[in-house]
Design an enzyme around this catalytic site. Structure first.
Site, PDB file in Angstrom:
ATOM      1  N   SER A  64       0.707  -1.126   0.113  1.00 33.89           N
ATOM      2  CA  SER A  64      -0.055  -0.023   0.060  1.00 33.89           C
ATOM      3  C   SER A  64       0.694   1.359  -0.047  1.00 33.89           C
ATOM      4  O   SER A  64       0.274   2.323  -0.239  1.00 33.89           O
ATOM      5  CB  SER A  64      -0.891  -0.034   1.198  1.00 33.89           C
ATOM      6  OG  SER A  64      -1.906  -0.893   0.943  1.00 33.89           O
ATOM      7  N   LYS A  67       0.290   3.410  -2.850  1.00 27.54           N
ATOM      8  CA  LYS A  67      -0.802   4.343  -2.888  1.00 27.54           C
ATOM      9  C   LYS A  67      -0.532   5.758  -2.776  1.00 27.54           C
ATOM     10  O   LYS A  67      -1.084   6.541  -3.474  1.00 27.54           O
ATOM     11  CB  LYS A  67      -2.037   3.955  -2.092  1.00 27.54           C
ATOM     12  CG  LYS A  67      -2.612   2.320  -2.047  1.00 27.54           C
ATOM     13  CD  LYS A  67      -3.397   2.142  -0.873  1.00 27.54           C
ATOM     14  CE  LYS A  67      -4.207   0.542  -1.186  1.00 27.54           C
ATOM     15  NZ  LYS A  67      -3.696  -0.463  -0.791  1.00 27.54           N
ATOM     16  N   TYR A 189      -4.104  -2.266 -10.424  1.00 27.62           N
ATOM     17  CA  TYR A 189      -4.109  -2.064  -9.041  1.00 27.62           C
ATOM     18  C   TYR A 189      -2.940  -3.226  -8.218  1.00 27.62           C
ATOM     19  O   TYR A 189      -2.038  -2.868  -7.537  1.00 27.62           O
ATOM     20  CB  TYR A 189      -5.315  -2.330  -7.993  1.00 27.62           C
ATOM     21  CG  TYR A 189      -5.349  -2.203  -6.902  1.00 27.62           C
ATOM     22  CD1 TYR A 189      -5.190  -1.185  -5.977  1.00 27.62           C
ATOM     23  CD2 TYR A 189      -5.263  -3.614  -6.188  1.00 27.62           C
ATOM     24  CE1 TYR A 189      -5.229  -1.146  -4.613  1.00 27.62           C
ATOM     25  CE2 TYR A 189      -5.320  -3.745  -4.657  1.00 27.62           C
ATOM     26  CZ  TYR A 189      -5.113  -2.432  -3.843  1.00 27.62           C
ATOM     27  OH  TYR A 189      -5.171  -2.393  -2.711  1.00 27.62           O
ATOM     28  N   TYR A 241      -4.304   3.440   8.052  1.00 27.78           N
ATOM     29  CA  TYR A 241      -5.486   2.719   8.332  1.00 27.78           C
ATOM     30  C   TYR A 241      -6.161   3.092   9.776  1.00 27.78           C
ATOM     31  O   TYR A 241      -6.275   4.086  10.054  1.00 27.78           O
ATOM     32  CB  TYR A 241      -5.640   1.446   8.117  1.00 27.78           C
ATOM     33  CG  TYR A 241      -4.366   0.705   7.115  1.00 27.78           C
ATOM     34  CD1 TYR A 241      -4.660   1.282   5.728  1.00 27.78           C
ATOM     35  CD2 TYR A 241      -3.316   0.126   7.374  1.00 27.78           C
ATOM     36  CE1 TYR A 241      -3.923   0.819   4.975  1.00 27.78           C
ATOM     37  CE2 TYR A 241      -2.492  -0.256   6.407  1.00 27.78           C
ATOM     38  CZ  TYR A 241      -2.774   0.224   5.040  1.00 27.78           C
ATOM     39  OH  TYR A 241      -1.883  -0.227   4.154  1.00 27.78           O
ATOM     40  N   VAL A 259       1.507  -3.574   3.730  1.00 32.42           N
ATOM     41  CA  VAL A 259       1.419  -4.829   4.508  1.00 32.42           C
ATOM     42  C   VAL A 259       2.719  -5.746   4.076  1.00 32.42           C
ATOM     43  O   VAL A 259       3.015  -6.906   4.543  1.00 32.42           O
ATOM     44  CB  VAL A 259       0.314  -5.988   4.294  1.00 32.42           C
ATOM     45  CG1 VAL A 259      -0.852  -5.355   4.900  1.00 32.42           C
ATOM     46  CG2 VAL A 259      -0.222  -6.037   2.746  1.00 32.42           C
TER      47      VAL A 259
END
Ligand code: GLN
Length: 305
Positions: A64, A67, A189, A241, A259
């Site tokens: 992530s 992102k 993605y 998160y 992760v």
């Protein structure tokens, strides 16, 4: 030796008590194969100095963390219109949660949870002529490393175990918030998530976020100063998160985790950094990584607040 180097050198020992308390992600089976006791950290200052410790030059899966870079590229192409399709509020929910989407009519809470990043991937597909190639070129230019590749095994593992992401993407599509075919959006993605980079690559690539949007190695902007400020804000409020509050409280820096066990962080006007260690806590953030960030901020006194 500078003060930063001295403090950095102490971190591998200082975090070693956290080893064994978490575990590497295993819902993407290829990620579970990593050696759990790795630890590395790299710092890249806005005046062009790099500092490394431990396994800082070993590649790991960005997951992530990508992102941040996909959002930055989407802002470059689509500007403010990105935020007509994605919110800017912390979700308070796990990164792969489906539940909020129903109440909020298919508008993901923010670009750093999976639903938001899937919409970002869709936006990029509509703007890039060769999305994977263009993104790879972008990230290679930002980190000044032409050897960066994506990891095919991680990509395959994500695809084969991506039921939740497929569910998110089809659900988003049902609200009209995915425009390109779902398989193409997720193919892109998963590609973004499966890039393989080192702490040093990621610390360098993040430098524009700490430096008013200026490209780390070229005399040109990656983003405007206002856009760079917004990326920092989103990292602080949404980058880890449903643990973003804990991070803001204990670390106090804009951060984005993945992760794969990596976390990037910025101290605007001063430096960007990346720490990596694969054992994750319950919310999907690296436990030794978080500990290293706490110690680094305490010891250097470099902080945002
Ligand atoms: N590729 C991962 C996923 O889609 C990214 C999640 C993460 O790093 N938090 O689930």
């Amino acid at each position: 030796m500078s003060e930063i180097e001295t403090i950095l050198a102490t971190l591998p020992d200082a975090v070693s008590h956290t080893f064994g308390r978490g575990k590497p992600a295993d819902y993407i089976p290829a990620l579970a194969e990593v050696c759990p006791n790795k630890f590395g950290m790299a710092i890249s200052t806005v005046d062009g100095h790099d500092y490394v410790v431990g396994d800082a030059e070993e590649n790991f899966s960005t997951q992530s963390i990508s992102k941040v870079f996909s959002l930055s590229l989407a802002l470059h192409y689509a500007g403010e219109s990105v935020f007509e399709r994605i919110g800017v509020e912390p979700s308070g929910n796990p990164f792969n949660s489906l539940s909020q989407l129903e109440h909020e009519n298919g508008i993901p809470r923010n670009p750093f949870i999976n639903a938001g990043a899937i919409v970002v991937a869709d936006i990029l597909l509509s703007h890039l002529s060769s999305p994977k190639r263009d993104f790879l070129d972008y990230i290679r230019s930002l980190s000044k490393n032409l050897d960066i590749q994506f990891n095919k095994e991680v990509f395959r593992s994500e695809y084969d175990n991506g039921q939740r992401n497929f569910a998110l993407a089809y659900y988003l599509q049902s609200f009209g918030n995915i425009i390109n075919p779902v398989d193409q959006v997720l193919d892109f993605y998963f590609y973004l998530c499966s890039l393989s980079m080192s702490c040093l690559d990621l610390a360098r690539a993040s430098r524009f976020i700490a430096n008013d949007g200026l490209h780390p190695f070229k005399d040109k902007p990656v983003l405007s100063p206002v856009q760079a400020r917004r990326i920092n804000t989103l990292m602080m409020t949404c980058g880890t998160y449903d643990e973003a509050g804990e991070f803001a409280f204990h670390v106090g820096l804009p951060c984005k985790s993945g992760v794969g066990g990596g976390i990037i962080a910025t101290i605007p006007g001063k430096l960007s950094l990346c720490v990596w260690s694969p054992e994750l806590g319950k919310k999907g953030n690296s436990l030794p990584g978080m500990e290293a960030l706490k110690i680094f901020v305490e010891e250097t006194g470099l902080a945002v607040f």
